[in-house]
Design an enzyme around this catalytic site. Structure first.
Site, PDB file in Angstrom:
ATOM      1  N   ASP A  60      -6.329 -21.516 -48.085  1.00 47.38           N
ATOM      2  CA  ASP A  60      -5.141 -21.754 -48.908  1.00 47.38           C
ATOM      3  C   ASP A  60      -4.872 -20.486 -49.724  1.00 47.38           C
ATOM      4  O   ASP A  60      -5.607 -20.176 -50.665  1.00 47.38           O
ATOM      5  CB  ASP A  60      -5.394 -22.951 -49.830  1.00 47.38           C
ATOM      6  CG  ASP A  60      -4.132 -23.394 -50.549  1.00 47.38           C
ATOM      7  OD1 ASP A  60      -3.045 -22.871 -50.231  1.00 47.38           O
ATOM      8  OD2 ASP A  60      -4.232 -24.265 -51.439  1.00 47.38           O
ATOM      9  N   LYS A  71      13.525 -45.532 -20.167  1.00 49.21           N
ATOM     10  CA  LYS A  71      14.566 -44.644 -19.627  1.00 49.21           C
ATOM     11  C   LYS A  71      14.664 -43.412 -20.515  1.00 49.21           C
ATOM     12  O   LYS A  71      14.835 -43.528 -21.730  1.00 49.21           O
ATOM     13  CB  LYS A  71      15.912 -45.359 -19.566  1.00 49.21           C
ATOM     14  CG  LYS A  71      16.981 -44.543 -18.848  1.00 49.21           C
ATOM     15  CD  LYS A  71      18.293 -45.286 -18.749  1.00 49.21           C
ATOM     16  CE  LYS A  71      19.255 -44.553 -17.818  1.00 49.21           C
ATOM     17  NZ  LYS A  71      19.399 -43.134 -18.072  1.00 49.21           N
TER      18      LYS A  71
END
Length: 609
Positions: free
Chosen positions: A437, A23
């Protein structure tokens, strides 16, 4: 057309003639598609103006859908948080929007999905008189033949998805509890679809949370009882309830309040904290309990036992397999974060971080005393780890592989703050992505990372490569280029990373360098293309960092990469609200893998070599 409605139950239906569906908490919606498209709410409201992404998606799929028109489907319009949970607050927020510009912005960045669980008409033929089991099979066939997803998936770009049925309640319930879903709907296999009827052929069984609290007032006009807990020794209201009380319980409670009242006005009768009760509810929404029901009196408790801290502990049904120790332990001071707050954060962030941890050898940094003590690296899975923690041995190290929420929460209870991963999975032979990086020499030099990222973006856009960017969570930025698995080697990607690094240095040699010796870099940003290699690791997207500000390695939208960008904006305490407000910048990361045009770039670089 008014929808068929389930009846609330507190008992799991028994027998072989039931099927079970998750649900989801959203807007009930009836989809009708013929020459036109309509999406209608339970109350007959037109939903398409508020959710234009659904209409546009259906129009884009028209060629696949044409053979089945006209059709009518029954479903739930949701903001899907994970495969077993929809976010009620976010769908409510969308439903209240009136600005067309804001609606379109949300539709693009944080689209909602229509989850279909029933079919009423297909190819113009009404099927409401067929059994639920037959209708469900027709629906499954439709989804298979049209190529639409056969189960809810928040990472799938398809906005129309199927809610499948399961014949085993406990299998589905375990996931609903684990992922904090709303509950389960049980449906009789022979049930017909009956318009506007609340039926016992469909039963809803909800995933209640429980709170121990005390009564503070009674409202005369509607007979509601007001509940509260103590927070910092002050009364903290959490909502009101009326349902769940038997008539004699309700009368007795009212009588006690009336006889012990401390004040009364035209609207309320007030009482000092004394009567302790346990209330069950679905979740906290806008500071109040949703769907509260009285569960039982707690004569064994005193009001001082009903605290906000216990309320937080009870608020999330953390998996019973994960033992939570010292939930009140302070981990960060500014902002203040206790262990239980951190575990709740990990649970909520799990749909976003787990896809990046999946099937990767994990290195964590643990902070046994929070940021107030010394951390340590951990690669080997400890012998005391529970059986559900997955592992993979590589070069003599038995690494943890964090593929599921239970493992993530266990690591959180072990006070693992940082989650570092390699550039490939345990099954891939080469990198799964390229990462630049961009680590400036100091926090004050963060503008250098911003400059480098934007220059890289120019190159990548020119080469028609799809890129993503995130903060490192410390002082830098990291640019990602997703790649298809098992297609490229680290030698291939090194050609590209060195090419981009050299481009940056040639573009601005005063700002960037590829010099490996720190003393020779000066105040320039080191473009570390060598770090992108087998065996090396990088902080995972959405991982916290073990610094004093509780910052997170936060995915960004490219337009945010400007001089106003600040690392401290993205913290353990703020990142979830950011996701709810702005959406996930990495939402399409995995879809981009197969779309990436890296091969022509690589061919060109190999020719130049």
């Amino acid at each position: 057309m008014k929808p068929m409605l389930p009846t609330l139950t507190f008992e799991v239906p028994a027998g072989d003639d039931w099927l079970f569906e998750v649900k989801y908490d959203g807007f009930r919606a009836m989809l009708e598609m013929a020459d036109t498209i309509t999406l209608t709410s339970r109350n007959g409201k037109d939903l398409l103006p508020l959710f234009p992404e659904i209409e546009q998606y259906l129009k884009n799929q028209l060629d696949h859908l044409k053979p089945y028109l006209p059709f009518t489907f029954d479903g739930e319009l949701v903001f899907l948080e994970n495969p077993f949970k929809a976010n009620f607050a976010l769908i409510q927020s969308r439903g209240r929007m009136r600005s067309q510009q804001r609606i379109i912005e949300k539709a693009c960045k944080s689209p909602c999905r229509l989850l279909i669980f029933d079919v009423l008409k297909l190819k113009g033929k009404p099927v409401v008189n067929s059994s639920y089991q037959i209708r469900k099979k027709m629906l499954i066939d439709f989804f298979k033949q049209t190529g639409l997803p056969l189960a809810p998936d928040d990472k799938d770009e398809s906005l129309i998805q199927l809610i499948p049925a399961n014949n085993n309640f406990h299998t589905i319930w375990e996931n609903v509890v684990l992922y904090d879903g709303e509950g389960v709907v049980a449906k009789q296999v022979k049930s017909r679809w009956e318009e506007g009827k609340r039926t016992t052929m469909w039963l809803k069984y909800k995933n209640w949370k429980y709170v121990s609290c005390f009564i503070t007032a009674y409202e005369k006009s509607n007979s509601y009882f007001y509940a509260a807990v103590y927070k910092d020794k002050k009364i903290y209201p959490i909502g009101q309830f009326i349902f769940g009380l038997k008539p004699d319980e309700k009368q007795a409670l009212f009588q006690i309040i009336k006889e012990n009242k401390t004040g009364e006005d035209i609207q309320y009768i007030y009482v000092d904290p004394a009567i302790c009760v346990e209330v069950k509810y679905l979740e906290i929404y806008e500071g109040q309990m949703r769907e509260p029901h009285f569960d039982r009196f707690r004569f064994d408790l005193l009001p001082k036992d009903c605290t906000y801290e216990n309320f937080l502990l009870q608020q999330k049904n953390l998996p019973v397999e994960v033992e939570i120790t010292h939930p009140e332990k302070p981990l960060w001071e500014t902002p203040p974060v206790q262990k239980i707050d951190y575990l709740h954060f990990l649970r909520e962030i799990s749909p976003f971080i787990l896809p990046f941890l999946k099937d990767r050898l994990l290195t964590v940094i643990r902070y046994p005393h929070g940021i107030f003590g010394e951390p340590f690296y951990q690669k080997n899975c400890p012998e005391y780890a529970p059986d559900f923690v997955g592992t993979h041995e590589e070069e003599g190290i038995n690494y943890i592989v964090c593929n599921e929420l239970k493992t993530l929460l266990w690591l959180g209870n072990q006070l693992a703050f940082e989650f570092h991963i390699p550039f490939q999975t345990i099954s891939s032979k080469g990198p799964s992505e390229i990462v630049f990086d961009l680590d400036p020499p100091s926090k004050d030099a963060f503008p250098l990372a911003i400059k480098a990222a934007n220059l890289i973006k120019e190159v990548l856009d020119h080469l028609e490569l799809i890129s993503f960017i995130k903060t490192s969570g410390n002082k830098g930025l990291q640019v990602y280029i997703p790649l298809p698995d098992n297609r490229y080697s680290y030698d291939d990607t090194r050609l590209f990373t060195s090419f981009v690094a050299d481009y940056l240095v040639s573009k601005d040699p005063d700002s960037f360098t590829t010099e490996r010796m720190k003393k020779k870099r000066g105040n320039r940003l080191y473009v570390d293309y060598i770090q992108h290699a087998e065996g090396k690791t990088i902080i995972a997207p959405y991982s916290p960092r073990g610094n004093s500000k509780a910052t997170v390695a936060a995915p960004l939208f490219w337009e945010e990469v400007n001089e106003e960008l600040s690392m401290e904006t993205f913290q353990v305490t703020t990142i979830l609200n950011r996701l709810k407000d702005k959406g996930d910048p990495f939402q399409s990361f995995f879809r981009a893998k197969e779309m990436q045009k890296f091969q022509p770039v690589l061919d060109f670089l190999k020719q130049k070599k």
